[in-house]
Design a protein around this motif. Structure first.
Motif, PDB file in Angstrom:
ATOM      1  N   PRO A  56      45.388  32.607 -44.499  1.00  0.00           N
ATOM      2  CA  PRO A  56      45.112  33.093 -43.145  1.00  0.00           C
ATOM      3  C   PRO A  56      44.953  31.930 -42.173  1.00  0.00           C
ATOM      4  O   PRO A  56      44.581  30.820 -42.567  1.00  0.00           O
ATOM      5  CB  PRO A  56      43.802  33.861 -43.314  1.00  0.00           C
ATOM      6  CG  PRO A  56      43.138  33.200 -44.476  1.00  0.00           C
ATOM      7  CD  PRO A  56      44.237  32.799 -45.402  1.00  0.00           C
ATOM      8  N   PRO A  57      45.239  32.144 -40.887  1.00  0.00           N
ATOM      9  CA  PRO A  57      45.069  31.072 -39.900  1.00  0.00           C
ATOM     10  C   PRO A  57      43.599  30.702 -39.735  1.00  0.00           C
ATOM     11  O   PRO A  57      42.719  31.566 -39.843  1.00  0.00           O
ATOM     12  CB  PRO A  57      45.647  31.673 -38.622  1.00  0.00           C
ATOM     13  CG  PRO A  57      45.525  33.148 -38.807  1.00  0.00           C
ATOM     14  CD  PRO A  57      45.722  33.394 -40.269  1.00  0.00           C
ATOM     15  N   GLU A  58      43.330  29.446 -39.484  1.00  0.00           N
ATOM     16  CA  GLU A  58      41.946  28.972 -39.364  1.00  0.00           C
ATOM     17  C   GLU A  58      41.211  29.655 -38.228  1.00  0.00           C
ATOM     18  O   GLU A  58      40.009  29.918 -38.328  1.00  0.00           O
ATOM     19  CB  GLU A  58      41.940  27.456 -39.167  1.00  0.00           C
ATOM     20  CG  GLU A  58      42.403  26.664 -40.381  1.00  0.00           C
ATOM     21  CD  GLU A  58      42.270  25.174 -40.162  1.00  0.00           C
ATOM     22  OE1 GLU A  58      41.752  24.790 -39.078  1.00  0.00           O
ATOM     23  OE2 GLU A  58      42.682  24.396 -41.043  1.00  0.00           O
ATOM     24  N   GLU A  59      41.916  29.940 -37.128  1.00  0.00           N
ATOM     25  CA  GLU A  59      41.261  30.539 -35.973  1.00  0.00           C
ATOM     26  C   GLU A  59      41.042  32.040 -36.132  1.00  0.00           C
ATOM     27  O   GLU A  59      40.413  32.674 -35.292  1.00  0.00           O
ATOM     28  CB  GLU A  59      42.082  30.278 -34.708  1.00  0.00           C
ATOM     29  CG  GLU A  59      43.383  31.054 -34.603  1.00  0.00           C
ATOM     30  CD  GLU A  59      44.553  30.403 -35.323  1.00  0.00           C
ATOM     31  OE1 GLU A  59      45.695  30.816 -35.073  1.00  0.00           O
ATOM     32  OE2 GLU A  59      44.313  29.479 -36.138  1.00  0.00           O
ATOM     33  N   GLY A  60      41.577  32.619 -37.211  1.00  0.00           N
ATOM     34  CA  GLY A  60      41.451  34.048 -37.429  1.00  0.00           C
ATOM     35  C   GLY A  60      42.479  34.836 -36.636  1.00  0.00           C
ATOM     36  O   GLY A  60      43.246  34.287 -35.843  1.00  0.00           O
ATOM     37  N   VAL A  61      42.496  36.126 -36.846  1.00  0.00           N
ATOM     38  CA  VAL A  61      43.439  37.021 -36.168  1.00  0.00           C
ATOM     39  C   VAL A  61      42.653  37.991 -35.298  1.00  0.00           C
ATOM     40  O   VAL A  61      41.721  38.644 -35.770  1.00  0.00           O
ATOM     41  CB  VAL A  61      44.297  37.794 -37.190  1.00  0.00           C
ATOM     42  CG1 VAL A  61      45.153  38.849 -36.496  1.00  0.00           C
ATOM     43  CG2 VAL A  61      45.174  36.834 -37.997  1.00  0.00           C
ATOM     44  N   ASP A  62      43.010  38.078 -34.037  1.00  0.00           N
ATOM     45  CA  ASP A  62      42.288  38.951 -33.113  1.00  0.00           C
ATOM     46  C   ASP A  62      42.609  40.426 -33.344  1.00  0.00           C
ATOM     47  O   ASP A  62      41.724  41.279 -33.264  1.00  0.00           O
ATOM     48  CB  ASP A  62      42.628  38.577 -31.665  1.00  0.00           C
ATOM     49  CG  ASP A  62      42.232  37.145 -31.338  1.00  0.00           C
ATOM     50  OD1 ASP A  62      41.063  36.791 -31.571  1.00  0.00           O
ATOM     51  OD2 ASP A  62      43.101  36.385 -30.877  1.00  0.00           O
ATOM     52  N   LEU A  63      43.869  40.727 -33.625  1.00  0.00           N
ATOM     53  CA  LEU A  63      44.292  42.118 -33.748  1.00  0.00           C
ATOM     54  C   LEU A  63      45.421  42.226 -34.764  1.00  0.00           C
ATOM     55  O   LEU A  63      46.353  41.414 -34.756  1.00  0.00           O
ATOM     56  CB  LEU A  63      44.777  42.641 -32.393  1.00  0.00           C
ATOM     57  CG  LEU A  63      45.313  44.084 -32.354  1.00  0.00           C
ATOM     58  CD1 LEU A  63      44.193  45.078 -32.622  1.00  0.00           C
ATOM     59  CD2 LEU A  63      45.984  44.372 -30.999  1.00  0.00           C
ATOM     60  N   ALA A  64      45.332  43.207 -35.637  1.00  0.00           N
ATOM     61  CA  ALA A  64      46.430  43.527 -36.544  1.00  0.00           C
ATOM     62  C   ALA A  64      47.093  44.816 -36.072  1.00  0.00           C
ATOM     63  O   ALA A  64      46.409  45.828 -35.855  1.00  0.00           O
ATOM     64  CB  ALA A  64      45.920  43.690 -37.975  1.00  0.00           C
ATOM     65  N   VAL A  65      48.412  44.775 -35.896  1.00  0.00           N
ATOM     66  CA  VAL A  65      49.192  45.930 -35.462  1.00  0.00           C
ATOM     67  C   VAL A  65      49.943  46.464 -36.683  1.00  0.00           C
ATOM     68  O   VAL A  65      50.816  45.783 -37.225  1.00  0.00           O
ATOM     69  CB  VAL A  65      50.186  45.556 -34.349  1.00  0.00           C
ATOM     70  CG1 VAL A  65      50.996  46.780 -33.931  1.00  0.00           C
ATOM     71  CG2 VAL A  65      49.453  44.963 -33.155  1.00  0.00           C
ATOM     72  N   ILE A  66      49.607  47.666 -37.107  1.00  0.00           N
ATOM     73  CA  ILE A  66      50.204  48.266 -38.295  1.00  0.00           C
ATOM     74  C   ILE A  66      51.394  49.116 -37.865  1.00  0.00           C
ATOM     75  O   ILE A  66      51.232  50.187 -37.280  1.00  0.00           O
ATOM     76  CB  ILE A  66      49.164  49.112 -39.049  1.00  0.00           C
ATOM     77  CG1 ILE A  66      47.960  48.249 -39.427  1.00  0.00           C
ATOM     78  CG2 ILE A  66      49.780  49.740 -40.294  1.00  0.00           C
ATOM     79  CD1 ILE A  66      46.781  49.044 -39.957  1.00  0.00           C
ATOM     80  N   ALA A  67      52.588  48.614 -38.145  1.00  0.00           N
ATOM     81  CA  ALA A  67      53.822  49.278 -37.710  1.00  0.00           C
ATOM     82  C   ALA A  67      54.583  49.792 -38.930  1.00  0.00           C
ATOM     83  O   ALA A  67      55.682  49.334 -39.243  1.00  0.00           O
ATOM     84  CB  ALA A  67      54.682  48.311 -36.895  1.00  0.00           C
ATOM     85  N   VAL A  68      53.969  50.744 -39.619  1.00  0.00           N
ATOM     86  CA  VAL A  68      54.558  51.334 -40.828  1.00  0.00           C
ATOM     87  C   VAL A  68      54.630  52.846 -40.636  1.00  0.00           C
ATOM     88  O   VAL A  68      54.015  53.390 -39.717  1.00  0.00           O
ATOM     89  CB  VAL A  68      53.711  50.986 -42.076  1.00  0.00           C
ATOM     90  CG1 VAL A  68      53.614  49.470 -42.249  1.00  0.00           C
ATOM     91  CG2 VAL A  68      52.321  51.604 -41.984  1.00  0.00           C
ATOM     92  N   PRO A  69      55.381  53.553 -41.495  1.00  0.00           N
ATOM     93  CA  PRO A  69      55.452  55.011 -41.364  1.00  0.00           C
ATOM     94  C   PRO A  69      54.074  55.664 -41.441  1.00  0.00           C
ATOM     95  O   PRO A  69      53.151  55.113 -42.068  1.00  0.00           O
ATOM     96  CB  PRO A  69      56.330  55.426 -42.554  1.00  0.00           C
ATOM     97  CG  PRO A  69      57.189  54.233 -42.807  1.00  0.00           C
ATOM     98  CD  PRO A  69      56.304  53.044 -42.524  1.00  0.00           C
ATOM     99  N   PRO A  70      53.903  56.837 -40.809  1.00  0.00           N
ATOM    100  CA  PRO A  70      52.584  57.480 -40.736  1.00  0.00           C
ATOM    101  C   PRO A  70      51.889  57.646 -42.075  1.00  0.00           C
ATOM    102  O   PRO A  70      50.670  57.468 -42.169  1.00  0.00           O
ATOM    103  CB  PRO A  70      52.903  58.844 -40.099  1.00  0.00           C
ATOM    104  CG  PRO A  70      54.142  58.615 -39.309  1.00  0.00           C
ATOM    105  CD  PRO A  70      54.934  57.601 -40.059  1.00  0.00           C
ATOM    106  N   ALA A  71      52.629  57.964 -43.122  1.00  0.00           N
ATOM    107  CA  ALA A  71      52.018  58.227 -44.424  1.00  0.00           C
ATOM    108  C   ALA A  71      51.350  57.004 -45.029  1.00  0.00           C
ATOM    109  O   ALA A  71      50.500  57.127 -45.916  1.00  0.00           O
ATOM    110  CB  ALA A  71      53.063  58.770 -45.396  1.00  0.00           C
ATOM    111  N   PHE A  72      51.712  55.801 -44.544  1.00  0.00           N
ATOM    112  CA  PHE A  72      51.192  54.569 -45.142  1.00  0.00           C
ATOM    113  C   PHE A  72      50.190  53.847 -44.247  1.00  0.00           C
ATOM    114  O   PHE A  72      49.693  52.784 -44.614  1.00  0.00           O
ATOM    115  CB  PHE A  72      52.352  53.626 -45.472  1.00  0.00           C
ATOM    116  CG  PHE A  72      53.357  54.230 -46.403  1.00  0.00           C
ATOM    117  CD1 PHE A  72      53.087  54.372 -47.747  1.00  0.00           C
ATOM    118  CD2 PHE A  72      54.577  54.676 -45.920  1.00  0.00           C
ATOM    119  CE1 PHE A  72      54.017  54.934 -48.607  1.00  0.00           C
ATOM    120  CE2 PHE A  72      55.520  55.252 -46.764  1.00  0.00           C
ATOM    121  CZ  PHE A  72      55.235  55.377 -48.119  1.00  0.00           C
ATOM    122  N   VAL A  73      49.903  54.399 -43.069  1.00  0.00           N
ATOM    123  CA  VAL A  73      49.009  53.724 -42.128  1.00  0.00           C
ATOM    124  C   VAL A  73      47.622  53.524 -42.731  1.00  0.00           C
ATOM    125  O   VAL A  73      47.062  52.418 -42.709  1.00  0.00           O
ATOM    126  CB  VAL A  73      48.915  54.507 -40.804  1.00  0.00           C
ATOM    127  CG1 VAL A  73      47.756  53.992 -39.946  1.00  0.00           C
ATOM    128  CG2 VAL A  73      50.216  54.398 -40.030  1.00  0.00           C
TER     129      VAL A  73
END
Length: 362
Positions: A56-73
């Motif tokens: 993972p990046p040292e500064e961390g991640v502000d937001l994760a955008v989950i762009a997968v089909p509805p059944a796998f969200v």
């Protein structure tokens, strides 16, 4: 809230378009997908760099955008939260109630999660179809639960802003009923019309005009992708399709009666056509307000490089803004008709300018 680093999980059309829009604003974007080829293509397109949970990046991640089909969200959200992949999370699936319900069942942290859905897309799929301007001016539904915290809300609002979309907060169930009417059922209906063409004659296909192309355009989308969407919103879509089927059955019955000599049946057909006009006219215009009534200027245009550019150059020279453009090709001929939608008070000057410059108007 500023987004410095965003993780996009799923590098299809929507995920990659989101990444490209964020990169345009200097946001660091990390990309993940089970399909290594999709990640590679998205990266080559300039959408970001590859992410792995082990580094993972040292500064961390502000937001994760989950762009997968509805059944796998929901399962993807749970997995990301187990890795503490980001401070906040959202998804961009076109169905909302079922993924939220499933996330709650799995025990996901809903305080850091706001479900969302950009109302934009194309009939093509995959990272190669992505565009950084895909969301400009488009509505982006936000469906926060009562558990959603202010940081998650702020992060997703900032995402929508950076993508150039318009945030619309709506209840998840209401969202699903709405998209059933304006997106999901129309797709099935377009597919049903297009399916009639699979076994039709070559003569009929040779007579195909712009009308059937307009109605069936979205039917060319990926069936696997749409199966996942429809499965997640099955009941609301079924209700809309049943209503459409009733209208079609009544229209078919009226036409049968008309063919048998019952002139009164014409009234039933007329009523359906009039209701269609009313519904069409309720579709918002390009800026979200009431649809404008434009004048249409038709121009004969050759099917060769540079013709559209020349046509738009004339519009620029006379100061006429083209609100919309549509092309209709002439079967078997190297030319077609360009239909330019312009403000009514600009149509006369545009017609005169085009004729003065040698353009042929039908």
């Amino acid at each position: 809230m500023e987004l410095r680093t965003v993780l996009v999980v799923g590098t299809g059309l929507i995920g990659t378009s989101t990444a490209l829009a964020l990169r345009r604003h200097g946001v660091r974007v990390l990309l993940a997908d089970r399909d290594a080829g999709a990640v590679r293509l998205a990266r080559e397109l300039g959408a970001g760099e590859e992410w792995t949970p082990e580094a993972p990046p040292e500064e961390g991640v502000d937001l994760a955008v989950i762009a997968v089909p509805p059944a796998f969200v929901a399962s993807e959200l749970l997995e990301l939260q187990r890795h503490d992949a980001a401070r906040c999370y959202t998804d961009v699936a076109s169905v909302k109630a079922e993924p939220i319900h499933r996330a709650r069942q799995l025990g996901c942290d809903l305080a850091s999660y706001v479900a969302s859905h950009p109302l934009a897309g194309r009939e093509r799929s995959g990272p190669g179809a992505a565009r950084e301007d895909l969301f400009l001016g488009r509505p982006w539904a936000l469906c926060p639960t009562e558990e959603a915290g202010p940081e998650a809300r702020a992060a997703v609002l900032r995402l929508v802003e950076l993508c150039g979309a318009n945030p619309v907060e709506v209840d998840a169930a209401e969202h699903d009923r709405a998209v059933a009417v304006v997106s999901h059922a129309p797709h099935v209906t377009a597919s049903a019309v297009a399916a009639r063409l699979a076994d039709t004659t070559d003569v009929a296909l040779g007579l195909a005009g712009q009308g059937v192309r307009d109605v069936t355009r979205i039917a060319g989308s990926d069936p696997g992708l749409w199966l996942g969407i429809l499965s997640g919103n099955a009941a609301p879509v079924a209700e809309v399709l049943e209503a459409v089927a009733r209208d079609l059955n009544e229209a078919a019955g009226a036409l049968r009666a008309l063919a048998g000599g019952d002139g009164a049946a014409m009234q039933d057909i007329t009523q359906l056509l009039k209701r269609g006009v009313v519904g069409h006219d309720r579709i918002p215009g390009k800026h979200g307000g009431p649809a404008s009534a434009y004048a249409v200027v038709q121009v004969v245009i050759g099917d060769r490089p540079g013709q559209l550019a020349r046509l738009f150059q004339v519009c620029d020279e006379v100061g006429v803004n083209v609100e919309d453009v549509r092309l209709e090709h002439a079967p078997g001929l190297p030319l077609g008709i360009a239909e330019l939608s312009v403000q009514p008070d600009a149509a006369v000057s545009l017609v005169e300018a085009l004729r003065d410059r040698g353009w042929q108007l039908p």
